[in-house]
Design an enzyme around this catalytic site. Sequence first.
Site, PDB file in Angstrom:
ATOM      1  N   ASP A 216     -10.559   4.608  13.533  1.00 30.52           N
ATOM      2  CA  ASP A 216     -10.696   4.402  12.093  1.00 30.52           C
ATOM      3  C   ASP A 216     -10.979   2.928  11.810  1.00 30.52           C
ATOM      4  O   ASP A 216     -10.189   2.226  11.182  1.00 30.52           O
ATOM      5  CB  ASP A 216      -9.418   4.841  11.381  1.00 30.52           C
ATOM      6  CG  ASP A 216      -9.614   5.008   9.877  1.00 30.52           C
ATOM      7  OD1 ASP A 216     -10.775   5.111   9.438  1.00 30.52           O
ATOM      8  OD2 ASP A 216      -8.614   5.033   9.141  1.00 30.52           O
TER       9      ASP A 216
ATOM     10  N   ALA B 183       0.850  -1.193   0.000  1.00 32.65           N
ATOM     11  CA  ALA B 183       0.000   0.000   0.000  1.00 32.65           C
ATOM     12  C   ALA B 183       0.883   1.239   0.000  1.00 32.65           C
ATOM     13  O   ALA B 183       2.023   1.198   0.472  1.00 32.65           O
ATOM     14  CB  ALA B 183      -0.915   0.005   1.225  1.00 32.65           C
TER      15      ALA B 183
END
Length: 425
Positions: free
Chosen positions: A272, A114
């Site tokens: 989150d 990522a």
Amino acid sequence: MKDTFINTVKGAMRVGQTAAVLSKTGVNWLRGDRPPTPRLLRKTFEELGATYIKLGQFIASSPTFFPQDYVEEFQFCLDKTKSLPFSVMRKILVEELDRPLNEIYREIDPEPLASASIAQVHAAKLITGEDVVIKIQKPGVSNVLLTDLNFLYVSSRIIEYLAPKLSWTSLSGIVQEIQRTMMEECDFIKESNNLKEFKQFLLETDNHDAVVPKVYDHATTRRVLTMERFYGVPLTDLDTIRRYCSDPEKTLITAMNTWFASLTQCNFFHADVHAGNLMVLEDGRIGFIDFGIVGRIGKGTWTSVSDFISAVMVGDFEGMASAMVGIGVTDANVNIQNLANDIRSLYQRMDSMAPDYTVLEDSNKNEDEINNILMDMVKVGEQHGIHFPREFALLMKQFLYFDRYVHILAPELDMFVDNRLNMLH
């Protein structure tokens, strides 16, 4: 002395880059390229890079601070950027770890798993055989953030001085809050400490069904974080979850109870919990990852939050209204009954929307539904003179995420009345 000089030069260059982008935007505007102001600002932020992308995400997740049209536009401000060549990231690894990499890692995959504005992640294997992921901060990020945020702070103070009527918005205070949260994200030692503290919380609560990645301290610095690699799937991958465990509903309840318990028994909560950060591992356990963003609620505020949740559980709209006044900041004399009536109307609209919860986690449509509900809740409060702290918005967003997971994994579950869920304990 040399480092100070270099940082000063880099800071001056960054201010110059910022001025160049702003000048180009101004010229385009004069030539007739005049999109709506929120869109113009969002595109400008994306050109300005890491700091402003993170600022855009802050706006997107902070309906307590910013107008709705800006919050909606900045939903498109994604934290996904082109990856840098591994040769660049390797230099940072060597510099940070201060020893030959082959003394630490047996192998490192040069293709990142990522890449975001602040860091990118690579899979690797330690020389001792453990599979790990390495989160590596991109070069110059911290200095760029500091320069940009100092520039924004000075600009906000000038605006407040020149336009005293705007001072009630506390622009400089908002910038300071942004600076605090962003600089924390740049310090991977803090993130590693969050991981260790959450692991300790799991041990103290005798929770063996949830886990966080192990941190490898000998390969972790402020700009490098080496963690155990988890193998699993996001919480929304129902088909695969059924192969990992026989009862997806029980798995979801475990995830929710773990998070609920952290509200009162840990010094912070994971802020989150989108599906990519909640994994169902191959052995059926829940893996909590990415502790770069956490929230903290003071004891006084938590009492009102607890009252709010209790009121939601029994459908007490007057109780919700009273708790919202306790959570927020207001100088107004709030009419509790009128606020309660508006909350009731909001709930009726939410029930009639019947959103499609089968849409995948990364869908813009589903993310918009989460934020729209959140903005509506905040808007109702603000219409009655209540200003909510950002922590409350973060907290409510996590509840909305969990509500989505209930519809995907356990549609018969009522998260506010099911006695298997310990929301207030």
